[in-house]
Design a protein around this motif. Structure first.
Motif, mmCIF file in Angstrom:
data_model
loop_
_atom_site.group_PDB
_atom_site.id
_atom_site.type_symbol
_atom_site.label_atom_id
_atom_site.label_comp_id
_atom_site.label_asym_id
_atom_site.label_seq_id
_atom_site.Cartn_x
_atom_site.Cartn_y
_atom_site.Cartn_z
ATOM 1 N N ALA A 126 27.141 45.308 19.673
ATOM 2 C CA ALA A 126 26.702 46.487 18.911
ATOM 3 C C ALA A 126 26.149 47.551 19.846
ATOM 4 O O ALA A 126 26.392 48.755 19.657
ATOM 5 N N LYS A 127 25.403 47.141 20.870
ATOM 6 C CA LYS A 127 24.879 48.110 21.850
ATOM 7 C C LYS A 127 26.012 48.777 22.622
ATOM 8 O O LYS A 127 25.994 49.987 22.859
ATOM 9 N N LYS A 129 29.085 49.218 21.620
ATOM 10 C CA LYS A 129 29.790 50.106 20.704
ATOM 11 C C LYS A 129 29.031 51.411 20.530
ATOM 12 O O LYS A 129 29.626 52.500 20.544
ATOM 13 N N ALA A 130 27.711 51.321 20.376
ATOM 14 C CA ALA A 130 26.886 52.526 20.233
ATOM 15 C C ALA A 130 26.931 53.370 21.507
ATOM 16 O O ALA A 130 26.971 54.608 21.445
ATOM 17 N N ALA A 131 26.967 52.738 22.655
ATOM 18 C CA ALA A 131 27.044 53.470 23.922
ATOM 19 C C ALA A 131 28.380 54.192 24.043
ATOM 20 O O ALA A 131 28.444 55.339 24.500
ATOM 21 N N ARG A 132 29.478 53.524 23.640
ATOM 22 C CA ARG A 132 30.787 54.178 23.678
ATOM 23 C C ARG A 132 30.822 55.391 22.759
ATOM 24 O O ARG A 132 31.349 56.448 23.110
ATOM 25 N N ARG A 133 30.250 55.268 21.568
ATOM 26 C CA ARG A 133 30.197 56.400 20.638
ATOM 27 C C ARG A 133 29.386 57.552 21.234
ATOM 28 O O ARG A 133 29.749 58.719 21.079
ATOM 29 N N ALA A 134 28.289 57.209 21.882
ATOM 30 C CA ALA A 134 27.458 58.267 22.495
ATOM 31 C C ALA A 134 28.200 58.974 23.625
ATOM 32 O O ALA A 134 28.093 60.191 23.768
#
Length: 139
Positions: A126-127, A129-134
């Motif tokens: 999840a971390k 994935k959130a980093a890729r989105r950012a």
């Protein structure tokens, strides 16, 4: 079991406990306390002009019984255990009835312990994935 039957069971258990506690009390009420000498009436001493009556020396009973039989002690112990078990049962039942379904697994989990491997993997993914989105939103 529905929540409607819990008060009925609790009331029945309370009634059974009261009856169990009342039985030894009614047996004791039939024989009131008699005192040290064992006689219930008051004794009077008569004195005549020629002789004086002296009270006999007080003798204590040789048996050191407290007045309760072994069966009474066992009954008291059983009732006390039943009361504690009922309290524990009602508290646990109420806690489980009001807890969410997934919380039953986490009730016994200690604080400060390492999370299971599957939860750690899930969090790390999840971390990531959130980093890729950012990173994508910055472009």
């Amino acid at each position: 079991m529905s929540l409607r039957r819990q008060p009925i069971r609790a009331l029945a258990l309370l009634l059974a406990t009261v009856v169990a506690l009342a039985l030894p009390a009614s047996a004791l009420a039939a024989t009131p306390f008699t005192g040290l000498g064992g006689s219930t009436g008051s004794s009077t001493t008569t004195t005549s002009t020629t002789t004086t009556a002296t009270a006999p020396p007080v003798t204590l009973p040789t048996s050191a019984s407290s007045g309760l039989s072994l069966l009474a002690y066992v009954g008291i112990g059983v009732v006390a255990i039943a009361i504690f078990a009922t309290i524990i049962y009602v508290i646990r039942r109420d806690a489980h009835a009001h807890a969410p379904r997934h919380a039953t697994r986490e009730i016994d989990k200690e604080r400060g312990t390492a999370a299971p491997r599957t939860e750690r993997i899930k969090r790390s993914r999840a971390k990531a994935k959130a980093a890729r989105r950012a990173r994508r939103s910055r472009r």
